[in-house]
Motif scaffolding. Sequence first.
Motif, PDB file in Angstrom:
ATOM      1  N   CYS A  28       2.695  -0.747  -3.882  1.00  0.00           N
ATOM      2  CA  CYS A  28       1.775   0.259  -4.397  1.00  0.00           C
ATOM      3  C   CYS A  28       2.264   0.724  -5.767  1.00  0.00           C
ATOM      4  CB  CYS A  28       1.658   1.451  -3.457  1.00  0.00           C
ATOM      5  SG  CYS A  28       0.452   2.650  -4.067  1.00  0.00           S
ATOM      6  N   CYS A  30       0.722   3.125  -7.531  1.00  0.00           N
ATOM      7  CA  CYS A  30       0.099   4.402  -7.917  1.00  0.00           C
ATOM      8  C   CYS A  30       1.122   5.349  -8.546  1.00  0.00           C
ATOM      9  CB  CYS A  30      -0.608   5.051  -6.726  1.00  0.00           C
ATOM     10  SG  CYS A  30       0.455   6.006  -5.639  1.00  0.00           S
ATOM     11  N   CYS A  33       3.521   7.194  -6.025  1.00  0.00           N
ATOM     12  CA  CYS A  33       4.608   6.371  -5.486  1.00  0.00           C
ATOM     13  C   CYS A  33       5.688   6.163  -6.535  1.00  0.00           C
ATOM     14  CB  CYS A  33       4.090   5.013  -5.008  1.00  0.00           C
ATOM     15  SG  CYS A  33       3.272   5.071  -3.411  1.00  0.00           S
ATOM     16  N   ARG A  69       4.910  11.975   3.061  1.00  0.00           N
ATOM     17  CA  ARG A  69       6.012  11.076   2.727  1.00  0.00           C
ATOM     18  C   ARG A  69       7.266  11.653   3.366  1.00  0.00           C
ATOM     19  NH1 ARG A  69       4.496   8.014  -2.095  1.00  0.00           N
ATOM     20  NH2 ARG A  69       2.318   8.532  -2.443  1.00  0.00           N
TER      21      ARG A  69
HETATM   22 ZN   LIG Z   1       1.156   4.638  -3.960  1.00  0.00          ZN
END
Ligand SMILES: [Zn+2]
Length: 142
Positions: A28, A30, A33, A69
Motif C-alpha cells: 500500500c 497511501c 501508510c 493500526r
Molecule cells: Zn495504506
Amino acid sequence: MKMTKGQCLCGAVTVEVPEACVHDVSVCHCNMCRQWGGGPLLAVECKHDVTLRGEENVTHYCSSEWAERTFCRICGTHLYYLLHYLLLETQTYELSAGIFPDDRKRLVSQIYIESKPDFYDFAQQTPMLTEQDILDQFNSNS
Ligand SMILES: [Zn+2]
Ligand SMILES: [Zn+2]
C-alpha cells in the motif's frame, strides 16, 4: 490446516495464522501508510483467522473511521491493520509481512498507486490499483 507464526521484535506479541495467508504480499502506497511506517506498507491479508498472544501489549490507534493500526507497546513493531469496512461482513486483518518468515512470499498487488511518490518503485510487475479501483471492487462484491 498448516499454521505459521509471526512475532514482533521483542517477542511480547505473537500471532498465528494459516500458512497460506502469508505467501501473498500486497503493497500500500497511501500517504497514511507511508507516514506510519516510513515507507509503503507490505501486508498479508488473513481475514479474521488470527490467533493473538500477548494482546495486552498491543496498542491500537484508530487511524480513520474504518480502520485501526496496531503496534507492540514495548518495541513499536507494526503488527496489523484492522479493517472494519462497513461493506465487509467480518473484520479483516492486514498483517505486516515483516513479522512472518520470508520463504514462499511473493508480491501480488500494489494499491493506492496514485499516492506513490516518484522517488521509489518496485521492480516486480503486479496489478496496480487506485483508490477508485478498490472502491469499485467493494461495490461490485456487495
Ligand atoms: Zn495504506
Ligand atoms: Zn514487541
